[in-house]
Design a protein around this motif. Structure first.
Motif, PDB file in Angstrom:
ATOM      1  N   ALA A  58      64.177  63.769  52.448  1.00 28.29           N
ATOM      2  CA  ALA A  58      63.124  63.164  52.945  1.00 28.29           C
ATOM      3  C   ALA A  58      62.589  62.128  52.088  1.00 28.29           C
ATOM      4  O   ALA A  58      62.150  61.307  52.443  1.00 28.29           O
ATOM      5  N   LEU A  59      62.828  62.396  50.502  1.00 26.57           N
ATOM      6  CA  LEU A  59      62.279  61.605  49.603  1.00 26.57           C
ATOM      7  C   LEU A  59      63.158  60.119  49.544  1.00 26.57           C
ATOM      8  O   LEU A  59      62.391  59.158  49.374  1.00 26.57           O
ATOM      9  N   ILE A  60      64.281  60.121  49.852  1.00 28.53           N
ATOM     10  CA  ILE A  60      65.016  59.040  49.759  1.00 28.53           C
ATOM     11  C   ILE A  60      65.360  58.302  51.202  1.00 28.53           C
ATOM     12  O   ILE A  60      65.947  57.233  51.007  1.00 28.53           O
ATOM     13  N   GLY A  61      64.936  59.117  52.080  1.00 32.21           N
ATOM     14  CA  GLY A  61      65.011  58.571  53.381  1.00 32.21           C
ATOM     15  C   GLY A  61      66.520  58.363  54.012  1.00 32.21           C
ATOM     16  O   GLY A  61      66.700  57.553  54.732  1.00 32.21           O
ATOM     17  N   ARG A  62      67.387  59.279  53.614  1.00 29.61           N
ATOM     18  CA  ARG A  62      68.737  59.077  54.015  1.00 29.61           C
ATOM     19  C   ARG A  62      69.355  60.492  53.812  1.00 29.61           C
ATOM     20  O   ARG A  62      68.718  61.589  53.177  1.00 29.61           O
ATOM     21  N   ALA A  63      70.166  60.860  54.736  1.00 27.53           N
ATOM     22  CA  ALA A  63      71.074  62.329  54.534  1.00 27.53           C
ATOM     23  C   ALA A  63      71.613  62.378  53.097  1.00 27.53           C
ATOM     24  O   ALA A  63      72.204  61.451  52.466  1.00 27.53           O
ATOM     25  N   VAL A  64      71.657  63.640  52.532  1.00 24.13           N
ATOM     26  CA  VAL A  64      71.825  64.211  51.402  1.00 24.13           C
ATOM     27  C   VAL A  64      73.230  64.941  51.872  1.00 24.13           C
ATOM     28  O   VAL A  64      73.095  66.119  52.213  1.00 24.13           O
TER      29      VAL A  64
END
Length: 322
Positions: A128-134
């Motif tokens: 959610a913080l970086i706006g991409r899948a981890v």
């Protein structure tokens, strides 16, 4: 539960009550998530629920990290203030060969479901913080490998090890430099001030003191098991203090008596069940249970399997048990 139209009005009412509270005791969270699984017995329920969390579910810590500049800055503050999320949470990190290795253990919320939830919620927070899948490099959980291992790997997108000492997560170190789109230095300063105040309001106890308190109570629990009375009243009396003082001291150390007793029983149960000379009824008595059915229910809540299934798991794993 509402999304799946699960008919359990009493449980929904209890959940609604706790949702109106700013905090939920860790042991109560374990009870509630176990009750939800009884209504909806799907595989890896803790992982599924954890992946559905958002930063605002982490309270002031979640809002604060949302205003950091990069994921690395956010995780540094998360580590600094994680005591606001859960008392008795101990974590450590190591950056090595381009990989960030994180490990943490939860003194109270240590059931398989709660550990699953914690692992997945942390992954969800980073995403959610970086706006991409981890996509983690690997993950680890401190309970026996389930039969449906593939679901864990599919949901987390990486290999998952079991029977680990701690909850474990490894992610590529380059993710730490990724920016957070909601960066706001002004709001970050305000929220970090608030977090510092809240942290200072928590009962202060050094790790060594907390560890000493843990072992002192655990040793008395072991003694009380021999007498068949492991109630808080009996243990507090043996330690020569009132029940109120006993509970207060445990809270100051980040524990609850119920969670500490369950942790002790869980640890001993796994040791006892590994001994083929001990019958299941013997194990129940050694742990201070007056009824075997109570032991079976408790063990299932800790590991997701019955004592008999756990022994079969050990037999399959080692080939040494009959």
């Amino acid at each position: 539960m509402r999304e799946r139209e699960l008919l359990a009005p009493a449980l929904l009412d209890e959940l609604d009550q706790y949702l109106q509270s700013p905090t939920v005791p860790a042991y109560k969270f374990c009870e509630l998530i176990a009750a939800v699984r009884e209504q909806n017995p799907v595989s890896a329920l803790g992982i599924r629920l954890g992946l559905a969390t958002q930063p605002n579910d982490f309270g002031v810590v979640g809002y604060m990290v949302s205003y950091c500049g990069t994921l690395g800055q956010a995780l540094a503050r998360y580590h600094r203030y994680h005591r606001l999320l859960q008392r008795g949470l101990v974590s450590r990190t190591e950056l090595k060969d381009g990989v960030l290795h994180m490990r943490w253990r939860q003194a109270v919320a240590n059931t398989p479901l709660a550990c699953e939830f914690s692992l997945a919620a942390f992954v969800s927070l980073c995403q959610a913080l970086i706006g991409r899948a981890v996509t983690p490099i690997r993950a680890g959980l401190p309970f026996p490998k389930p039969d449906d291992l593939g679901i864990y790997q599919a949901l987390l997108g990486c290999s998952v090890d079991f029977d680990c000492d701690d909850i474990e997560l490894a992610i590529p170190a380059h993710l730490l430099a990724l920016p957070i789109s909601s960066k706001d230095p002004y709001l970050l300063r305000l929220l970090e001030q608030q977090a510092k105040v809240l942290l200072n309001q928590l009962p202060q106890m050094e790790d060594a003191q907390a560890g000493a308190s843990f072992h002192r109570v655990q040793e008395q629990i072991l003694e009380s098991m021999k007498n068949g009375d492991v109630s808080a009243v009996a243990v507090a009396s043996a330690l020569d203090c009132s029940v109120r003082t006993f509970y207060r001291q445990l809270r100051s150390a980040g524990y609850s008596y119920r969670g500490l007793l369950a942790h002790t029983r869980h640890t001993l149960a796994r040791q006892y069940l590994a001994d083929p000379a001990l019958a299941q009824t013997d194990v129940a008595l050694l742990l201070g249970y007056s009824e075997q059915s109570s032991f079976i229910r408790a063990f299932r809540s800790w590991t997701g399997m019955t004592p008999g299934e756990y022994r079969s798991h050990l037999q399959h794993k080692t080939g040494n048990l009959g």
